[in-house]
Write a protein that holds these residues in place. Structure first.
Motif, PDB file in Angstrom:
ATOM      1  N   ASP A 221       1.174  -1.134  -0.101  1.00 30.22           N
ATOM      2  CA  ASP A 221      -0.100  -0.213  -0.090  1.00 30.22           C
ATOM      3  C   ASP A 221       1.360   0.760  -0.085  1.00 30.22           C
ATOM      4  O   ASP A 221       0.442   2.337   0.433  1.00 30.22           O
ATOM      5  CB  ASP A 221      -0.560  -0.063   1.425  1.00 30.22           C
ATOM      6  N   GLY A 222       1.782   0.943   0.008  1.00 31.70           N
ATOM      7  CA  GLY A 222       3.147   2.592  -0.483  1.00 31.70           C
ATOM      8  C   GLY A 222       3.101   2.568  -1.937  1.00 31.70           C
ATOM      9  O   GLY A 222       2.303   2.449  -2.888  1.00 31.70           O
ATOM     10  N   VAL A 223       4.117   3.891  -1.528  1.00 33.05           N
ATOM     11  CA  VAL A 223       4.350   4.368  -2.459  1.00 33.05           C
ATOM     12  C   VAL A 223       5.636   3.999  -4.047  1.00 33.05           C
ATOM     13  O   VAL A 223       6.444   3.612  -2.929  1.00 33.05           O
ATOM     14  CB  VAL A 223       4.338   5.904  -3.095  1.00 33.05           C
ATOM     15  N   ARG A 224       5.445   4.131  -5.156  1.00 35.66           N
ATOM     16  CA  ARG A 224       6.125   3.634  -5.821  1.00 35.66           C
ATOM     17  C   ARG A 224       6.739   5.134  -6.770  1.00 35.66           C
ATOM     18  O   ARG A 224       6.114   5.150  -7.939  1.00 35.66           O
ATOM     19  CB  ARG A 224       6.175   2.759  -6.771  1.00 35.66           C
ATOM     20  N   TRP A 225       7.975   6.084  -5.889  1.00 39.71           N
ATOM     21  CA  TRP A 225       8.255   7.712  -6.657  1.00 39.71           C
ATOM     22  C   TRP A 225       8.963   6.331  -7.863  1.00 39.71           C
ATOM     23  O   TRP A 225       9.668   6.010  -8.421  1.00 39.71           O
ATOM     24  CB  TRP A 225       9.148   8.365  -5.875  1.00 39.71           C
TER      25      TRP A 225
ATOM     26  N   ALA B 272      11.995  23.633 -10.866  1.00 37.26           N
ATOM     27  CA  ALA B 272      13.100  23.707 -11.595  1.00 37.26           C
ATOM     28  C   ALA B 272      12.268  24.098 -12.771  1.00 37.26           C
ATOM     29  O   ALA B 272      12.256  25.363 -13.540  1.00 37.26           O
ATOM     30  CB  ALA B 272      14.236  23.219 -11.715  1.00 37.26           C
ATOM     31  N   CYS B 273      11.356  22.901 -13.409  1.00 36.80           N
ATOM     32  CA  CYS B 273      10.563  22.591 -14.851  1.00 36.80           C
ATOM     33  C   CYS B 273       9.702  23.939 -15.499  1.00 36.80           C
ATOM     34  O   CYS B 273       9.428  24.964 -15.528  1.00 36.80           O
ATOM     35  CB  CYS B 273      10.378  22.332 -14.929  1.00 36.80           C
ATOM     36  N   GLY B 274       8.854  23.577 -14.496  1.00 33.84           N
ATOM     37  CA  GLY B 274       7.188  24.692 -14.283  1.00 33.84           C
ATOM     38  C   GLY B 274       6.627  24.509 -15.695  1.00 33.84           C
ATOM     39  O   GLY B 274       5.410  24.800 -15.431  1.00 33.84           O
ATOM     40  N   ASN B 275       6.731  23.929 -16.289  1.00 33.50           N
ATOM     41  CA  ASN B 275       5.718  23.094 -17.121  1.00 33.50           C
ATOM     42  C   ASN B 275       5.269  21.727 -17.587  1.00 33.50           C
ATOM     43  O   ASN B 275       5.479  21.055 -18.663  1.00 33.50           O
ATOM     44  CB  ASN B 275       6.091  24.084 -18.688  1.00 33.50           C
ATOM     45  N   GLU B 276       5.690  20.830 -16.786  1.00 34.51           N
ATOM     46  CA  GLU B 276       5.603  19.083 -16.689  1.00 34.51           C
ATOM     47  C   GLU B 276       6.448  19.134 -17.424  1.00 34.51           C
ATOM     48  O   GLU B 276       6.203  18.139 -18.124  1.00 34.51           O
ATOM     49  CB  GLU B 276       5.000  18.876 -16.818  1.00 34.51           C
ATOM     50  N   GLU B 277       8.138  19.112 -17.881  1.00 31.19           N
ATOM     51  CA  GLU B 277       8.485  18.912 -18.667  1.00 31.19           C
ATOM     52  C   GLU B 277       8.919  17.646 -17.403  1.00 31.19           C
ATOM     53  O   GLU B 277       9.772  16.207 -18.326  1.00 31.19           O
ATOM     54  CB  GLU B 277      10.308  19.662 -19.004  1.00 31.19           C
ATOM     55  N   ILE B 278       9.264  17.757 -16.744  1.00 30.84           N
ATOM     56  CA  ILE B 278       8.967  15.961 -15.676  1.00 30.84           C
ATOM     57  C   ILE B 278       7.976  16.126 -14.719  1.00 30.84           C
ATOM     58  O   ILE B 278       8.404  17.136 -14.495  1.00 30.84           O
ATOM     59  CB  ILE B 278      10.703  16.445 -14.580  1.00 30.84           C
ATOM     60  N   VAL B 279       8.176  14.659 -14.749  1.00 32.58           N
ATOM     61  CA  VAL B 279       6.523  15.117 -14.338  1.00 32.58           C
ATOM     62  C   VAL B 279       6.959  13.592 -13.129  1.00 32.58           C
ATOM     63  O   VAL B 279       7.627  12.371 -13.489  1.00 32.58           O
ATOM     64  CB  VAL B 279       5.804  14.312 -15.311  1.00 32.58           C
ATOM     65  N   PHE B 280       6.572  13.856 -11.575  1.00 33.84           N
ATOM     66  CA  PHE B 280       7.316  12.832 -10.794  1.00 33.84           C
ATOM     67  C   PHE B 280       5.445  12.223  -9.977  1.00 33.84           C
ATOM     68  O   PHE B 280       5.102  13.472 -10.261  1.00 33.84           O
ATOM     69  CB  PHE B 280       8.561  13.980  -9.635  1.00 33.84           C
ATOM     70  N   GLY B 281       5.418  11.302  -9.602  1.00 29.83           N
ATOM     71  CA  GLY B 281       4.236  10.243  -9.220  1.00 29.83           C
ATOM     72  C   GLY B 281       4.675   9.760  -8.507  1.00 29.83           C
ATOM     73  O   GLY B 281       5.588   8.928  -9.147  1.00 29.83           O
ATOM     74  N   ASP B 282       3.750   8.901  -8.166  1.00 24.91           N
ATOM     75  CA  ASP B 282       3.399   7.399  -7.510  1.00 24.91           C
ATOM     76  C   ASP B 282       3.191   6.166  -8.308  1.00 24.91           C
ATOM     77  O   ASP B 282       2.193   6.131  -9.395  1.00 24.91           O
ATOM     78  CB  ASP B 282       2.612   7.094  -6.207  1.00 24.91           C
ATOM     79  N   LEU B 283       3.998   5.149  -9.231  1.00 23.27           N
ATOM     80  CA  LEU B 283       3.453   4.847  -9.321  1.00 23.27           C
ATOM     81  C   LEU B 283       2.378   3.770  -9.398  1.00 23.27           C
ATOM     82  O   LEU B 283       2.145   3.272 -10.206  1.00 23.27           O
ATOM     83  CB  LEU B 283       4.883   3.940 -10.729  1.00 23.27           C
ATOM     84  N   ASN B 284       2.383   3.479  -7.620  1.00 23.74           N
ATOM     85  CA  ASN B 284       1.282   2.503  -7.418  1.00 23.74           C
ATOM     86  C   ASN B 284      -0.288   2.960  -7.698  1.00 23.74           C
ATOM     87  O   ASN B 284      -1.136   2.534  -7.274  1.00 23.74           O
ATOM     88  CB  ASN B 284       1.689   2.217  -6.095  1.00 23.74           C
TER      89      ASN B 284
END
Lengths: 284, 387
Positions: free
Chosen positions: A44-48, A216-228
């Motif tokens: 039930d955890g996250v996977r960054w 530092a990006c500002g326009n979702e050039e890099i997206v970070f999140g939870d794969l789960n």
């Protein structure tokens, strides 16, 4: 302080392992049924994970510099610019062909040719670097899959640097402190003789912030999140776009993805006439 | 018994003094490296291991090779090796200590060395290598000590030592196997990721080690009244011959697999070694010298006439040792890093302090061999009388 923090992390990790074990005993069929499901950090955890949208990067982009600068400033990464032998880097850009060195690229799309591509620790789900560490100074955190470093335990054998297939780890060949442009007080500096690398900004995640490069990006050039989380932006991008990982064939399961679709797909929702006029359409 | 190493003639003390000077220079360089960091070496972000780790790897082989005298003597009751076993065991002790020192000087934080024991990590091959080498050192110290004190008192060795000696045989094989596993299990380094690495390590060890032992025995014979016996030397020479043939065969297997499959990841490392890559051909002359030495060695050793003639045998043994030192103590480690996983070629050459530290560790090894051999020969009353 460091000791307490580490113990806390260990405890959190153990709890996560415990829950995984219990849930896998209770519901083995659930895990087996999703054959192509990604290895999960915990039930039930996250996977960054990180998705770098190469469509949004151009060849000479100040954006790259902004990302690198934000990370290196935040984490007191020494700047040995004029001294490549001692180089330390957490995130950097190399051209697309070098980044995906194990593939052979011929006649590729014009926009990908020599495209500066951000490289960093992949926070692999099956990290070869943590496997080889003789002191567990680097390990994959059970609660969210981040590959961590303990700079107080590292003996500087550099076995992890040897084992990393991505060149993501740096060793401090000499005291890094004189080479730090401006010391950020709320992040530790390192000493000579230890290995360091990107930590997915675990210190920022703990405060509910996104990693420095993402911010530092500002326009979702890099997206970070939870794969789960199936509704997360990273999962959406991976489902809709063509994304590749570096040296996927080695089975390390990198958690940094690169969207390599044609930049014109960014205008997909716009009328067709606009697509034709979009950048990169020079093959007419 | 150790006190026997503390008496000797002028030549003995001059030799000891010379070694101490080399060791002193290395110690000074190491202190500098300790204060400044490993930046004083030629290593860099892409070539993170170099001369130190390569010497470590080579010397594990020398240590393991003691089994080539121990096994025939204890397992097959091959009496001709009776006088040689102690020399083999003492050489193993010196080699293992050199291995440990080479690891130590390569560490970024030598002050944290005990973390390896405070946080034992079975999934790291380095942990197992520490266990294997430490255990092998203890076994050899125990075995040589017990058998030598019994010899001094004119008694037969106690029964309980026999199983320990037998244990030391597979243990010797294990140290070099685990050392090969340090390299062979890394997806990031295709050059080392070959199943034949451990067998190849063992074959080269069983050639280089006994070749060195022959040379040492002949030197000792010249300086003292010790005589290893012609049969023992000849038997060792045969062992060197077979092991060297096996080693060359294994290298050929390696080359065939890499070159015939023509997978760039595998080919490029060999190209770097023998031809140079991206204008960097630092190792090519060395590797060709290694090839030439291997050919010379095999011509001398395979031919019975030259193998049985002591002067040519000496040349053959030196050629074996030189060829394998270049192959393992220079090429094997550096080529694994060139090209890097991102395809980059970075120049590496050891610096003066790096070389001095390495020489000093070899001098420590020679000092240990000198002292221990002297003890063994004193016990047997084979030292020449004082001038």
């Amino acid at each position: 302080m460091a000791g307490n923090r580490r113990d806390f992390l260990k405890l959190a990790g153990l709890t996560a392992v415990g829950t995984t074990a219990v849930s896998s005993i209770k519901a083995p069929t659930a895990a087996a049924s999703t054959a192509d499901s990604h290895p999960e950090a915990s039930a039930d955890g996250v996977r960054w994970a990180m998705v770098i949208d190469l469509r949004k990067f151009s060849k000479d982009d100040a954006l790259i510099e902004r990302c690198v600068e934000a990370c290196h400033r935040e984490h007191n990464v020494p700047n040995w610019e004029d001294d490549p032998k001692n180089e330390v880097k957490w995130i950097w850009a190399d051209d697309f062909e070098t980044a995906f060195h194990s593939q052979e690229f011929h006649f590729i799309r014009e926009d990908l040719k020599g495209k500066p591509t951000l490289l960093l620790c992949n926070h692999c789900d099956n990290p070869p670097c943590t496997r080889v560490c003789p002191t567990q100074a680097t390990w994959k955190r059970d609660i969210d899959g981040i590959v961590m470093m303990d700079w107080h335990r590292c003996i500087g054998c550099r076995y992890c640097v040897v084992a990393c297939p991505y060149g993501s780890r740096s060793f401090n060949w000499k005291d890094p402190r004189p080479a730090i442009d401006e010391i950020t007080a709320d992040y530790p500096t390192r000493m000579r003789g230890v290995v360091e690398k990107c930590t997915f900004c675990e210190e920022r995640l703990a405060r509910g912030l996104e990693p420095a490069c993402v911010e530092a990006c500002g326009n979702e050039e890099i997206v970070f999140g939870d794969l789960n989380d199936p509704s997360s932006k990273v999962r959406q991008l991976l489902a809709e776009r063509m994304a590749i990982r570096r040296k996927a064939g080695l089975g390390t399961q990198p958690e940094v993805y690169y969207v390599i679709d044609d930049p014109r797909t960014l205008q997909e929702t716009a009328p067709a006439a606009v697509v034709d006029g979009a950048e990169g359409g020079d093959h007419a | 018994m150790l006190e026997k190493a503390l008496t000797g003639n002028r030549t003995y003390w001059t030799w000891i003094f010379f070694l101490l000077v080399v060791i002193g220079a290395g110690a000074a360089c190491w202190y500098w490296q300790f204060r400044t960091g490993l930046t004083v070496t030629g290593l860099s972000r892409d070539v993170v291991w170099g001369l130190y780790i390569a010497q470590f790897t080579f010397l594990v082989g020398v240590a393991a090779s003691a089994v080539m005298v121990v096994l025939p003597y204890y397992l097959h009751n091959y009496k001709a090796f009776g006088k040689m076993t102690i020399l083999g065991e003492f050489l193993a002790i010196a080699a293992v200590i050199m291995c440990m020192l080479f690891i130590f000087v390569d560490m970024g934080r030598p002050d944290r060395i005990f973390n390896v024991f405070l946080h034992p990590t079975p999934h790291s091959m380095m942990f197992w290598d520490t266990v294997a080498l430490g255990g092998y050192l203890c076994l050899n110290i125990l075995i040589s000590r017990v058998s030598l004190s019994c010899e001094r008192r004119g008694e037969a060795p106690p029964k309980w030592i026999k199983p320990i000696i037998i244990l030391s045989i597979p243990w010797a094989v294990s140290i070099h196997t685990v050392t090969a596993f340090l390299y062979a299990g890394l997806a990031a380094r295709p050059f080392w990721m070959t199943a034949i690495l451990a067998p190849r390590f063992l074959a080269s060890a069983f050639a280089a080690g006994p070749a060195l032992l022959i040379l040492l025995a002949l030197i000792v014979r010249k300086l003292t009244t010790f005589d290893p016996g012609k049969e023992a030397i000849q038997k060792l020479a045969e062992i060197v011959t077979y092991a060297m043939l096996l080693n060359v065969f294994f290298v050929a297997m390696e080359l065939f697999t890499a070159l015939y499959s023509d997978i760039p990841e595998h080919v490029l490392h060999f190209q770097f070694l023998f031809m140079g890559l991206d204008g960097n051909n630092t190792l090519a002359p060395w590797m060709w010298l290694s090839v030439v030495l291997a050919v010379v060695a095999l011509v001398i050793l395979v031919n019975p006439a030259t193998r049985r003639t002591e002067t040519t045998l000496v040349v053959g043994c030196m050629a074996v040792f030189g060829s394998l030192w270049i192959d393992k103590g220079l090429g094997m480690v550096i080529a694994g890093f060139t090209p890097s996983p991102l395809g980059k070629v970075t120049h590496y050459a050891p610096t003066a302090p790096e070389l001095t530290i390495s020489l000093a560790i070899y001098a420590i090894g020679v000092l240990i061999v000198t002292g221990l051999y002297k003890i063994a020969l004193e016990v047997r009353g084979q030292m020449k009388t004082e001038p």
